[in-house]
Design a protein around this motif. Structure first.
Motif, mmCIF file in Angstrom:
data_model
loop_
_atom_site.group_PDB
_atom_site.id
_atom_site.type_symbol
_atom_site.label_atom_id
_atom_site.label_comp_id
_atom_site.label_asym_id
_atom_site.label_seq_id
_atom_site.Cartn_x
_atom_site.Cartn_y
_atom_site.Cartn_z
ATOM 1 N N VAL A 455 6.630 -23.882 -78.937
ATOM 2 C CA VAL A 455 7.351 -25.075 -79.295
ATOM 3 C C VAL A 455 6.308 -26.278 -79.048
ATOM 4 C CG1 VAL A 455 9.347 -26.422 -78.616
ATOM 5 C CG2 VAL A 455 9.444 -24.078 -78.678
ATOM 6 N N LEU A 456 5.711 -26.233 -77.845
ATOM 7 C CA LEU A 456 4.709 -27.460 -77.789
ATOM 8 C C LEU A 456 3.909 -27.755 -78.757
ATOM 9 C CD1 LEU A 456 4.233 -26.977 -74.102
ATOM 10 C CD2 LEU A 456 5.525 -28.715 -75.077
ATOM 11 N N ALA A 463 10.690 -34.741 -80.761
ATOM 12 C CA ALA A 463 11.078 -34.605 -82.279
ATOM 13 C C ALA A 463 12.176 -35.475 -82.725
ATOM 14 C CB ALA A 463 11.468 -33.137 -82.402
ATOM 15 N N TRP A 464 12.842 -36.246 -81.804
ATOM 16 C CA TRP A 464 13.978 -37.178 -82.090
ATOM 17 C C TRP A 464 13.146 -38.311 -82.899
ATOM 18 C CZ3 TRP A 464 18.860 -37.165 -80.290
ATOM 19 C CH2 TRP A 464 19.450 -38.114 -80.683
ATOM 20 N N ASP A 475 11.527 -32.279 -72.698
ATOM 21 C CA ASP A 475 12.006 -30.753 -72.272
ATOM 22 C C ASP A 475 11.989 -29.913 -73.442
ATOM 23 O OD1 ASP A 475 12.418 -31.902 -69.718
ATOM 24 O OD2 ASP A 475 14.352 -32.763 -70.270
ATOM 25 N N VAL A 476 12.244 -28.703 -73.292
ATOM 26 C CA VAL A 476 12.326 -27.892 -74.510
ATOM 27 C C VAL A 476 13.723 -27.662 -74.693
ATOM 28 C CG1 VAL A 476 12.090 -25.597 -75.254
ATOM 29 C CG2 VAL A 476 10.267 -26.711 -74.227
ATOM 30 N N HIS A 477 14.574 -28.193 -75.359
ATOM 31 C CA HIS A 477 16.194 -27.961 -75.544
ATOM 32 C C HIS A 477 16.553 -27.112 -76.664
ATOM 33 C CE1 HIS A 477 20.129 -29.521 -76.686
ATOM 34 N NE2 HIS A 477 19.944 -29.630 -77.751
ATOM 35 N N ILE A 496 12.406 -32.530 -76.839
ATOM 36 C CA ILE A 496 12.920 -33.574 -76.711
ATOM 37 C C ILE A 496 12.763 -34.434 -75.468
ATOM 38 C CG2 ILE A 496 15.080 -34.823 -76.655
ATOM 39 C CD1 ILE A 496 14.488 -33.550 -79.347
ATOM 40 N N CYS A 497 12.455 -35.585 -75.506
ATOM 41 C CA CYS A 497 12.050 -36.432 -74.183
ATOM 42 C C CYS A 497 13.315 -36.593 -73.213
ATOM 43 C CB CYS A 497 11.601 -38.036 -74.752
ATOM 44 S SG CYS A 497 12.769 -38.689 -75.127
#
Length: 542
Positions: A455-456, A463-464, A475-477, A496-497
């Protein structure tokens, strides 16, 4: 054409007494007038002036710039106090300025910082709004006296403003500020320790183009002495042939010092691990290697039958004695998806027995209720053998079919038994041909390190849409929450932050969608706001 006399008249006209604020009915009228004036100054109508006339214009423009800075800070203060940025899905005024006002992140943060400085220094703000001092001088004064107590700071600001209006030079003003600070220090009891700048200490390490970096900081005397000792000890000339400058030698010494710490296992948070290399292997390059075609053919036959970012010397130097994690990367090519759709439709229209999708579960791609699903023979579904030939697909149906095809194509080439893994393991040598790890493990209480790493590597930052905060703040959501049956898989996870994750999604109810091509879409709870990370794809009808 503007003459020298006109320029002097223009300078005099900038006197605040020459303007009547009542002449404007609204802020919009004032902005239009200001814009028209600046358009004139930016045009070729102002030309042919002598040097003195240009000097007068520059002085007058400095006064206008000061007033503009004060106005911008005032409006920004009201905007920030009302949290107006929340309505657009941004967690701070600086983030909103960067996304909506076309400012760089650094300039946006500076504007917010200056707004707060002027809010705590009313005398400086008033002088700036009146054009009595320039904006650069106002913020310089604020920096000089920032450590003074509020009551003494206001008095010092008044003295500095009056001295500037009387024609004092910058050095004279600095001397006045230094005298005020010294007088305040003499009034204080002797501290337990001297003011060594401990509270102002910081170090920032940022990344620039090509993975290069820049370091900024403010070191305490003890830290500065330690750093200097290390750089001087490790940055000595290696011999008469060493033609490096001192700056280059100190750079190499810093790198060597960090590598020595890692090798000596003196970095506890990393458990003494060496630098880890992530080897990016584009799938397109794998397919171009000798023998790739034969291996691809064998893999396709087996599947059909169910039987069977550093390069060059820099990468070589960094990878020596480092654990290596091979990662095959690729991109979505919409043209290839379109070719797949054309091929499927041609096969269906020729009566070659394209499988019927009527038995698919609702919500499946191409099935009833799924993307492109519908009645038999409708848009998004090729005609079955013997049926009437379907008409051209609408743009909406084509997009839905392209979406479904892309997801199926991704499933085909990824995973431990996918084409990417077979090519990597069959064509590359150690350490790049190790077994693949699954990126979809179903329901899980935690996210394994290899899925988190994927994901990173894919997202790299928040990614927003239009956020882009670095991964260290993210964070990984789970796009579909675990309590709703969401799986721990690469296509259900996104970076996502903290603000957009905890506040926008979990508290305010925003929804985030991840498309197969890696683009993202955020939708407000009422559906009135839709944010896109990229422009929508171009529409195509068959």
């Amino acid at each position: 054409m503007c003459t020298a006399d006109d320029a002097h008249a223009t300078e005099a006209a900038f006197d605040s007494a020459a303007f009547d604020s009542a002449a404007f009915d609204s802020a919009a009228d004032a902005l239009r007038a200001a814009g028209a004036a600046l358009d004139y100054l930016n045009s070729t109508s102002v030309a042919g002036l002598d040097a003195a006339a240009y000097g007068g214009l520059l002085i007058a423009l400095g006064e206008i710039q000061a007033k503009l800075t004060a106005a911008h800070a005032g409006f920004l203060r009201q905007f920030d106090a009302s949290n107006a940025h929340d309505a657009d899905g941004y967690g701070s005024s600086s983030a909103w300025l960067a996304a909506k006002a076309g400012m760089s992140r650094q300039a946006a943060r500076a504007s917010v910082r200056q707004m707060r400085q002027l809010g705590s220094r009313p005398l400086l703000g008033t002088a700036l709004a009146g054009g009595g001092i320039t904006d650069s001088l106002a913020f310089t004064m604020a920096d000089w006296t920032r450590k003074l107590p509020a009551e003494m700071r206001d008095e010092t600001d008044r003295i500095l403003i009056e001295a500037a209006a009387a024609g004092a030079s910058l050095d004279d003003l600095a001397t006045i500020a230094a005298c005020a600070i010294e007088r305040w220090r003499q009034q204080q009891p002797d501290p337990d320790g001297p003011d060594d700048g401990f509270d102002d200490r910081y170090v920032q390490a940022g990344t620039t183009f090509g993975g290069a970096g820049v370091i900024r900081g403010n070191l305490t005397p003890e830290c500065a002495a330690a750093v200097r000792a290390v750089l001087e000890a490790l940055g000595k000339k290696a011999g008469p042939e060493d033609d490096r400058t001192e700056g280059k030698r100190f750079h190499d010494a810093l790198q060597l010092a960090c590598e020595l710490l890692l090798r000596a296992k003196l970095v506890p948070d990393r458990a003494g691990a060496d630098t880890q290399v992530i080897a990016h292997i584009p799938l397109s390059q794998l397919r171009q290697l000798p023998g790739a075609g034969d291996l691809e053919d064998a893999w396709i036959r087996a599947r059909l039958g169910e039987d069977g970012y550093l390069t060059g010397k820099e990468a070589e130097a960094a990878a020596c004695d480092a654990p290596t994690v091979p990662v095959v990367t690729g991109t979505v090519n919409p043209a290839v998806i379109d070719q797949m759709i054309d091929l499927a439709r041609t096969a269906a229209e020729a009566g070659t027995g394209v499988p019927d999708t009527a038995g698919q579960a609702p919500g499946d791609p191409g099935g009833p209720g799924g993307p492109g699903g519908g009645d038999p023979g409708g848009p998004g579904r090729a005609a079955s053998p013997g049926s009437a030939r379907s008409g051209p697909l609408s743009p909406e149906a084509w997009r839905a079919l392209r979406y479904a095809m892309a997801r199926l194509a991704i499933d085909l080439v990824t995973g431990p038994a996918g084409a990417a893994a077979i090519l990597r393991q069959g064509l590359l040598d150690q350490p790049y041909n190790t077994p693949s790890l699954p990126l979809d493990i179903g329901y899980s209480d935690s996210i394994p390190w290899y899925i988190r790493r994927a994901v990173l590597l894919r997202d790299r930052k928040c990614a927003w849409p239009r956020c882009g905060r670095p991964a260290v703040y993210c964070d990984v959501h789970h796009l579909r929450h675990k309590e709703d049956g969401g799986q721990t898989s690469l296509d259900n996870l996104i970076l996502i932050c903290q603000y957009h994750h905890d506040v926008c999604i979990h508290r305010r109810g925003w929804q985030l969608l991840l498309h197969p091509d890696g683009t993202a879409q955020a939708r407000s709870p009422d559906g009135r706001q839709i944010l896109h990370s990229h422009a929508p794809p171009t529409e195509r009808a068959a």
